[in-house]
Motif scaffolding. Structure first.
Motif, PDB file in Angstrom:
ATOM      1  N   GLN A  11       0.838  -1.185   0.000  1.00 30.03           N
ATOM      2  CA  GLN A  11       0.000   0.000   0.000  1.00 30.03           C
ATOM      3  C   GLN A  11       0.877   1.240   0.000  1.00 30.03           C
ATOM      4  OE1 GLN A  11      -3.386  -0.112   2.453  1.00 30.03           O
ATOM      5  NE2 GLN A  11      -3.948   2.020   2.082  1.00 30.03           N
ATOM      6  N   VAL A  12       0.537   2.137  -0.900  1.00 32.27           N
ATOM      7  CA  VAL A  12       1.222   3.420  -0.969  1.00 32.27           C
ATOM      8  C   VAL A  12       0.227   4.486  -0.539  1.00 32.27           C
ATOM      9  CG1 VAL A  12       2.463   5.062  -2.411  1.00 32.27           C
ATOM     10  CG2 VAL A  12       2.652   2.607  -2.877  1.00 32.27           C
ATOM     11  N   THR A  13       0.657   5.352   0.371  1.00 32.06           N
ATOM     12  CA  THR A  13      -0.249   6.375   0.875  1.00 32.06           C
ATOM     13  C   THR A  13       0.489   7.683   1.048  1.00 32.06           C
ATOM     14  OG1 THR A  13      -1.895   6.867   2.582  1.00 32.06           O
ATOM     15  CG2 THR A  13       0.156   5.898   3.327  1.00 32.06           C
ATOM     16  N   GLN A  14      -0.239   8.762   1.029  1.00 37.83           N
ATOM     17  CA  GLN A  14       0.373  10.067   1.239  1.00 37.83           C
ATOM     18  C   GLN A  14       0.478  10.353   2.735  1.00 37.83           C
ATOM     19  OE1 GLN A  14      -1.773  13.009  -1.099  1.00 37.83           O
ATOM     20  NE2 GLN A  14      -0.173  12.868  -2.641  1.00 37.83           N
ATOM     21  N   GLN A  17      -2.345  10.682   5.677  1.00 38.01           N
ATOM     22  CA  GLN A  17      -3.542   9.898   5.411  1.00 38.01           C
ATOM     23  C   GLN A  17      -3.667   8.756   6.403  1.00 38.01           C
ATOM     24  OE1 GLN A  17      -5.941  10.585   2.855  1.00 38.01           O
ATOM     25  NE2 GLN A  17      -4.774  12.476   3.050  1.00 38.01           N
ATOM     26  N   GLU A  18      -4.889   8.281   6.562  1.00 36.83           N
ATOM     27  CA  GLU A  18      -5.164   7.115   7.402  1.00 36.83           C
ATOM     28  C   GLU A  18      -5.035   5.843   6.568  1.00 36.83           C
ATOM     29  OE1 GLU A  18      -8.723   6.883  10.169  1.00 36.83           O
ATOM     30  OE2 GLU A  18      -9.333   5.414   8.643  1.00 36.83           O
ATOM     31  N   VAL A  19      -4.461   4.816   7.161  1.00 33.53           N
ATOM     32  CA  VAL A  19      -4.410   3.517   6.488  1.00 33.53           C
ATOM     33  C   VAL A  19      -4.921   2.438   7.435  1.00 33.53           C
ATOM     34  CG1 VAL A  19      -2.512   4.089   4.936  1.00 33.53           C
ATOM     35  CG2 VAL A  19      -2.024   3.082   7.157  1.00 33.53           C
ATOM     36  N   ILE A  20      -5.519   1.431   6.864  1.00 35.38           N
ATOM     37  CA  ILE A  20      -5.951   0.263   7.637  1.00 35.38           C
ATOM     38  C   ILE A  20      -5.334  -0.969   7.004  1.00 35.38           C
ATOM     39  CG2 ILE A  20      -7.887  -1.158   8.383  1.00 35.38           C
ATOM     40  CD1 ILE A  20      -9.626   1.345   8.354  1.00 35.38           C
ATOM     41  N   LEU A  21      -4.564  -1.678   7.788  1.00 32.50           N
ATOM     42  CA  LEU A  21      -3.956  -2.921   7.338  1.00 32.50           C
ATOM     43  C   LEU A  21      -4.783  -4.071   7.900  1.00 32.50           C
ATOM     44  CD1 LEU A  21      -0.203  -2.063   8.001  1.00 32.50           C
ATOM     45  CD2 LEU A  21      -1.668  -1.408   6.081  1.00 32.50           C
ATOM     46  N   ARG A  22      -5.070  -5.021   7.035  1.00 29.29           N
ATOM     47  CA  ARG A  22      -5.983  -6.087   7.423  1.00 29.29           C
ATOM     48  C   ARG A  22      -5.291  -7.431   7.530  1.00 29.29           C
ATOM     49  NH1 ARG A  22     -10.782  -3.482   6.943  1.00 29.29           N
ATOM     50  NH2 ARG A  22     -10.784  -1.726   5.496  1.00 29.29           N
ATOM     51  N   GLU A  85       8.154   7.975   8.389  1.00 28.85           N
ATOM     52  CA  GLU A  85       8.861   6.921   9.126  1.00 28.85           C
ATOM     53  C   GLU A  85       7.988   5.700   9.441  1.00 28.85           C
ATOM     54  OE1 GLU A  85       8.658  10.168   9.924  1.00 28.85           O
ATOM     55  OE2 GLU A  85       8.370  10.449  12.086  1.00 28.85           O
ATOM     56  N   ASP A  86       6.712   5.770   9.063  1.00 27.72           N
ATOM     57  CA  ASP A  86       5.855   4.588   9.199  1.00 27.72           C
ATOM     58  C   ASP A  86       6.056   3.612   8.046  1.00 27.72           C
ATOM     59  OD1 ASP A  86       3.170   6.664  10.439  1.00 27.72           O
ATOM     60  OD2 ASP A  86       4.667   5.509  11.573  1.00 27.72           O
ATOM     61  N   SER A  87       6.814   4.016   7.060  1.00 25.82           N
ATOM     62  CA  SER A  87       7.095   3.120   5.934  1.00 25.82           C
ATOM     63  C   SER A  87       7.842   1.898   6.443  1.00 25.82           C
ATOM     64  CB  SER A  87       7.931   3.834   4.872  1.00 25.82           C
ATOM     65  OG  SER A  87       7.213   4.893   4.292  1.00 25.82           O
ATOM     66  N   ALA A  88       7.265   0.742   6.210  1.00 28.26           N
ATOM     67  CA  ALA A  88       7.840  -0.495   6.733  1.00 28.26           C
ATOM     68  C   ALA A  88       7.019  -1.661   6.222  1.00 28.26           C
ATOM     69  CB  ALA A  88       7.822  -0.502   8.270  1.00 28.26           C
ATOM     70  N   MET A  89       7.511  -2.845   6.514  1.00 27.90           N
ATOM     71  CA  MET A  89       6.739  -4.059   6.295  1.00 27.90           C
ATOM     72  C   MET A  89       6.029  -4.360   7.602  1.00 27.90           C
ATOM     73  SD  MET A  89       6.174  -6.275   3.875  1.00 27.90           S
ATOM     74  CE  MET A  89       6.992  -7.581   3.003  1.00 27.90           C
ATOM     75  N   TYR A  90       4.723  -4.521   7.544  1.00 28.01           N
ATOM     76  CA  TYR A  90       3.939  -4.808   8.735  1.00 28.01           C
ATOM     77  C   TYR A  90       3.491  -6.269   8.687  1.00 28.01           C
ATOM     78  CZ  TYR A  90       3.921   0.118   9.826  1.00 28.01           C
ATOM     79  OH  TYR A  90       4.312   1.403  10.157  1.00 28.01           O
ATOM     80  N   SER A 106       2.060 -12.887   5.392  1.00 27.05           N
ATOM     81  CA  SER A 106       3.056 -12.558   4.371  1.00 27.05           C
ATOM     82  C   SER A 106       3.461 -11.097   4.396  1.00 27.05           C
ATOM     83  CB  SER A 106       2.531 -12.931   2.985  1.00 27.05           C
ATOM     84  OG  SER A 106       1.272 -12.330   2.782  1.00 27.05           O
ATOM     85  N   GLY A 107       2.760 -10.296   5.177  1.00 20.04           N
ATOM     86  CA  GLY A 107       3.168  -8.906   5.370  1.00 20.04           C
ATOM     87  C   GLY A 107       2.490  -7.938   4.425  1.00 20.04           C
ATOM     88  N   THR A 108       2.385  -6.708   4.864  1.00 15.65           N
ATOM     89  CA  THR A 108       1.939  -5.596   4.029  1.00 15.65           C
ATOM     90  C   THR A 108       3.061  -4.583   3.995  1.00 15.65           C
ATOM     91  OG1 THR A 108      -0.417  -5.840   4.517  1.00 15.65           O
ATOM     92  CG2 THR A 108       0.335  -3.663   3.786  1.00 15.65           C
TER      93      THR A 108
END
Lengths: 113, 113
Positions: A11-14, A17-22, A85-90, A106-108
């Motif tokens: 997922q690429v976000t500005q 912005q809010e993101v939801i990882l599922r 700095e939230d850019s990462a593999m979750y 498998s990660g996001t």
């Protein structure tokens, strides 16, 4: 073999912005976790979730983060206002009663631009 | 604070060479120990785990690890590596069942054909 499923894979976000990882944990597992791995760094614990509430969280897991198990199957991580700095593999993980070892999804890959 | 140390950050071996990756942890009580592998572009997968009993544990793909309590170590070994073993290897420690894992910084293994 049962799997932990995560969506989306990337997922690429500005910024801001809010993101939801599922995540869909393994169905009979009881403990749920989120970890993250910034590129080139170690896997870091974010939060653990048991019995519909947070059981432990790290310093990283500040007010910008929240988790939810809205429907008994999904387990979500929300970042309210993303920072670069939230850019990462979750990674989502779940574990059953017998503690046979985490099963990781498998990660996001989250990219904040 | 608990910590897990992996002293080898990057290891390069030729095929058929023997492998030993070091892992040391700082907690003095009862621990559960794990090795995870992350192949390029993939998620973390459990290689092997130790809870109790025989300190020499065998995992998948010919890997084994030995728990030496007096040295607070849980080193990973493989007698003969293959090109397909190229991956990142993470040692992890769990202290209380159901709670977080502490990961080492990882060791990148490159096997040259």
């Amino acid at each position: 073999e049962p799997e932990v499923t995560q969506t989306p894979s990337h997922q690429v976000t500005q910024m801001g912005q809010e993101v939801i990882l599922r995540c869909v944990p393994i169905s009979n597992h009881l403990y749920f976790y989120w970890y993250r791995q910034i590129l080139g760094q170690k896997v870091e614990f974010l939060v653990s979730f048991y019995n519909n509430e947070i059981s432990e969280k790290s310093e990283i897991f500040d007010d910008q983060f929240s988790v939810e198990r809205p429907d008994g199957s999904n387990f979500t991580l929300k970042i309210r206002s993303t920072k670069l700095e939230d850019s990462a593999m979750y990674f989502c993980a779940s574990i059953g009663q017998g503690l046979t070892g985490y099963t990781f999804g498998s990660g996001t890959r989250l990219t904040v631009v | 604070a608990q910590s897990v140390s992996q002293h080898n950050h990057h290891v390069i071996l030729s095929e058929a060479a023997s492998l030993e990756l070091g892992c040391n942890y700082s907690y003095g009580g009862t621990v559960n120990l794990f090795w995870y592998v992350q192949y390029p572009g993939q998620h973390l997968q459990l290689l092997l785990k130790y809870f109790s009993g025989d300190p020499l544990v065998k995992g998948i793909k010919g890997f084994e690890a030995e728990f030496i309590k007096s040295k607070f170590s849980f080193n990973l070994r493989k007698p003969s590596v293959q090109w397909s073993d190229t991956a990142e290897y993470f040692c992890a420690v769990n202290i209380n069942r159901g709670n977080q894992f502490y990961f080492g910084t990882g060791t990148s293994l490159t096997v040259i054909p």
